[in-house]
Motif scaffolding. Structure first.
Motif, mmCIF file in Angstrom:
data_model
loop_
_atom_site.group_PDB
_atom_site.id
_atom_site.type_symbol
_atom_site.label_atom_id
_atom_site.label_comp_id
_atom_site.label_asym_id
_atom_site.label_seq_id
_atom_site.Cartn_x
_atom_site.Cartn_y
_atom_site.Cartn_z
ATOM 1 N N ASN A 1 0.833 -1.107 0.026
ATOM 2 C CA ASN A 1 -0.083 -0.089 0.067
ATOM 3 C C ASN A 1 0.792 1.258 0.080
ATOM 4 O O ASN A 1 0.250 2.241 0.532
ATOM 5 C CB ASN A 1 -1.049 -0.154 1.120
ATOM 6 C CG ASN A 1 -1.753 -1.320 1.114
ATOM 7 O OD1 ASN A 1 -2.387 -1.584 0.160
ATOM 8 N ND2 ASN A 1 -1.989 -2.043 2.226
ATOM 9 N N ASN A 2 2.247 1.275 -0.516
ATOM 10 C CA ASN A 2 2.853 2.328 -0.332
ATOM 11 C C ASN A 2 3.577 2.367 -1.983
ATOM 12 O O ASN A 2 5.033 2.088 -2.026
ATOM 13 C CB ASN A 2 4.076 2.184 0.736
ATOM 14 C CG ASN A 2 4.906 3.414 0.963
ATOM 15 O OD1 ASN A 2 4.930 4.449 0.124
ATOM 16 N ND2 ASN A 2 5.357 3.399 2.011
ATOM 17 N N PRO A 3 2.879 3.012 -2.801
ATOM 18 C CA PRO A 3 3.512 3.069 -4.038
ATOM 19 C C PRO A 3 4.717 4.146 -4.215
ATOM 20 O O PRO A 3 5.651 3.672 -5.186
ATOM 21 C CB PRO A 3 2.340 3.574 -4.864
ATOM 22 C CG PRO A 3 1.430 3.965 -3.956
ATOM 23 C CD PRO A 3 1.442 3.494 -2.761
ATOM 24 N N ILE A 4 4.900 4.949 -3.323
ATOM 25 C CA ILE A 4 5.909 5.961 -3.475
ATOM 26 C C ILE A 4 7.282 5.140 -2.971
ATOM 27 O O ILE A 4 8.257 5.201 -3.631
ATOM 28 C CB ILE A 4 5.681 7.111 -2.387
ATOM 29 C CG1 ILE A 4 4.549 8.026 -3.019
ATOM 30 C CG2 ILE A 4 6.982 8.036 -2.224
ATOM 31 C CD1 ILE A 4 3.796 9.247 -2.084
ATOM 32 N N ALA A 5 7.146 4.358 -1.883
ATOM 33 C CA ALA A 5 8.226 3.558 -1.477
ATOM 34 C C ALA A 5 8.562 2.458 -2.564
ATOM 35 O O ALA A 5 9.643 2.318 -2.948
ATOM 36 C CB ALA A 5 8.152 2.867 -0.103
ATOM 37 N N GLN A 6 7.572 1.773 -3.157
ATOM 38 C CA GLN A 6 7.754 0.948 -4.077
ATOM 39 C C GLN A 6 8.593 1.596 -5.005
ATOM 40 O O GLN A 6 9.643 0.980 -5.802
ATOM 41 C CB GLN A 6 6.474 0.388 -4.772
ATOM 42 C CG GLN A 6 5.923 -0.734 -3.882
ATOM 43 C CD GLN A 6 4.360 -1.210 -4.384
ATOM 44 O OE1 GLN A 6 3.996 -0.703 -5.578
ATOM 45 N NE2 GLN A 6 3.625 -1.891 -3.972
ATOM 46 N N GLU A 7 8.256 2.703 -5.710
ATOM 47 C CA GLU A 7 8.726 3.336 -6.744
ATOM 48 C C GLU A 7 10.183 3.697 -6.663
ATOM 49 O O GLU A 7 11.096 3.448 -7.565
ATOM 50 C CB GLU A 7 7.863 4.409 -7.287
ATOM 51 C CG GLU A 7 8.435 4.860 -8.638
ATOM 52 C CD GLU A 7 7.580 5.994 -9.169
ATOM 53 O OE1 GLU A 7 6.383 5.711 -9.504
ATOM 54 O OE2 GLU A 7 7.958 7.060 -9.612
ATOM 55 N N ARG A 8 10.354 4.174 -5.491
ATOM 56 C CA ARG A 8 11.751 4.645 -4.979
ATOM 57 C C ARG A 8 12.716 3.495 -4.956
ATOM 58 O O ARG A 8 13.869 3.492 -5.599
ATOM 59 C CB ARG A 8 11.763 5.370 -3.620
ATOM 60 C CG ARG A 8 11.330 6.710 -3.727
ATOM 61 C CD ARG A 8 11.553 7.306 -2.489
ATOM 62 N NE ARG A 8 12.897 7.886 -2.648
ATOM 63 C CZ ARG A 8 13.392 8.576 -1.395
ATOM 64 N NH1 ARG A 8 12.710 8.687 -0.104
ATOM 65 N NH2 ARG A 8 14.732 8.701 -1.162
ATOM 66 N N ILE A 9 12.325 2.206 -4.452
ATOM 67 C CA ILE A 9 13.190 1.174 -4.411
ATOM 68 C C ILE A 9 13.283 0.555 -5.768
ATOM 69 O O ILE A 9 14.504 0.195 -6.258
ATOM 70 C CB ILE A 9 12.752 0.172 -3.471
ATOM 71 C CG1 ILE A 9 12.721 0.967 -1.931
ATOM 72 C CG2 ILE A 9 13.569 -1.098 -3.346
ATOM 73 C CD1 ILE A 9 11.885 0.114 -0.947
ATOM 74 N N LEU A 10 12.310 0.242 -6.430
ATOM 75 C CA LEU A 10 12.266 -0.259 -7.896
ATOM 76 C C LEU A 10 13.047 0.501 -8.736
ATOM 77 O O LEU A 10 13.836 0.053 -9.515
ATOM 78 C CB LEU A 10 10.854 -0.518 -8.513
ATOM 79 C CG LEU A 10 10.786 -1.133 -9.543
ATOM 80 C CD1 LEU A 10 11.093 -2.942 -9.356
ATOM 81 C CD2 LEU A 10 9.380 -1.117 -10.138
ATOM 82 N N GLY A 11 12.937 1.994 -8.533
ATOM 83 C CA GLY A 11 13.657 2.554 -9.468
ATOM 84 C C GLY A 11 15.156 2.666 -9.165
ATOM 85 O O GLY A 11 15.644 2.783 -10.210
ATOM 86 N N ALA A 12 15.628 2.739 -7.943
ATOM 87 C CA ALA A 12 17.154 2.360 -7.544
ATOM 88 C C ALA A 12 17.637 1.151 -8.421
ATOM 89 O O ALA A 12 18.635 1.272 -9.166
ATOM 90 C CB ALA A 12 17.349 2.316 -6.130
ATOM 91 N N SER A 13 16.884 0.128 -8.147
ATOM 92 C CA SER A 13 17.098 -1.134 -8.930
ATOM 93 C C SER A 13 17.180 -1.060 -10.376
ATOM 94 O O SER A 13 18.106 -1.477 -11.201
ATOM 95 C CB SER A 13 16.183 -2.386 -8.410
ATOM 96 O OG SER A 13 16.323 -2.642 -7.150
ATOM 97 N N LEU A 14 16.203 -0.427 -10.999
ATOM 98 C CA LEU A 14 15.963 -0.364 -12.264
ATOM 99 C C LEU A 14 16.984 0.611 -13.119
ATOM 100 O O LEU A 14 17.570 0.321 -14.146
ATOM 101 C CB LEU A 14 14.815 0.185 -12.911
ATOM 102 C CG LEU A 14 13.428 -0.926 -12.698
ATOM 103 C CD1 LEU A 14 12.302 -0.134 -13.074
ATOM 104 C CD2 LEU A 14 13.714 -2.077 -13.587
ATOM 105 N N LEU A 15 17.436 1.803 -12.096
ATOM 106 C CA LEU A 15 18.747 2.499 -12.399
ATOM 107 C C LEU A 15 19.989 1.930 -12.735
ATOM 108 O O LEU A 15 20.560 1.935 -13.726
ATOM 109 C CB LEU A 15 18.540 3.762 -11.775
ATOM 110 C CG LEU A 15 19.867 4.986 -11.944
ATOM 111 C CD1 LEU A 15 19.828 5.443 -13.274
ATOM 112 C CD2 LEU A 15 19.860 5.836 -10.939
ATOM 113 N N ALA A 16 20.222 1.091 -11.754
ATOM 114 C CA ALA A 16 21.521 0.271 -11.710
ATOM 115 C C ALA A 16 21.300 -0.775 -12.806
ATOM 116 O O ALA A 16 22.534 -0.778 -13.563
ATOM 117 C CB ALA A 16 21.592 -0.531 -10.304
#
Length: 177
Positions: free
Chosen positions: A91-106
């Motif tokens: 239920n926390n799409p902001i945290a999901q996106e921040r963590i997933l975004g860090a992985s996808l950026l790497a």
């Protein structure tokens, strides 16, 4: 309603299922069959009649480590870590996106350098002739270009709602755990 709002539709299929399977498979092929010598031979397309020679111990170890670190590890990270993000933060799409975004950026940075290294490593006679590339070369260049384009599309918000990236920082409230 999806519990993984930041990875909808085609992104979910690609990053949660297709990419992990396509990166774990080469590790299995390297470790078991057809083996490290086959993979080494496939890195640069050669005529099919050219024999796959055996490898010296150092080269075999390097290929096994490549298969383990590059392929197996990458596949498990995208599969297991992305699912952990979904399950731990439903239920926390902001945290999901921040963590997933860090992985996808790497992964995007690794994609770009992988494409460049693979292309530079090809002989001049093959670089601009993808019709002569084998499946391994297409996997290392063509497929990775597709993955990189989808990562860029994800960051651009194409086909999805953005909760963190692309939002004004004053509007984004991050839930602390």
């Amino acid at each position: 309603m999806s519990d993984f709002l930041v990875l909808p539709g085609v992104y979910k299929a690609l990053f949660l299922y297709i990419e992990p399977a396509s990166t774990i498979l080469p590790a299995i092929l390297i470790w078991f069959a057809p083996g490290a010598a086959w993979f080494h031979h496939e890195l640069i397309p050669a005529p099919p009649q050219e024999q796959v020679s055996s490898l010296d111990g150092r080269t075999r170890m390097a290929i096994w480590q490549l298969g383990n670190c590059c392929y197996l590890l990458l596949g498990m990270l995208s599969s297991l870590v992305f699912r952990a993000i979904r399950d731990a933060l439903p239920n926390n799409p902001i945290a999901q996106e921040r963590i997933l975004g860090a992985s996808l950026l790497a992964m995007a940075i690794a994609d770009a350098t992988h494409i460049v290294a693979s292309f530079i490593g090809l002989p001049e006679s093959l670089k601009y002739r993808p019709g002569l590339w084998n499946p391994t070369t297409h996997g290392n260049i063509s497929f990775v270009i597709i993955l990189l384009l989808f990562r860029i599309a994800w960051f651009s918000g194409i086909g999805r709602t953005r909760y963190y990236f692309g939002q004004q920082r004053s509007r984004v409230q991050v839930k602390r755990i």
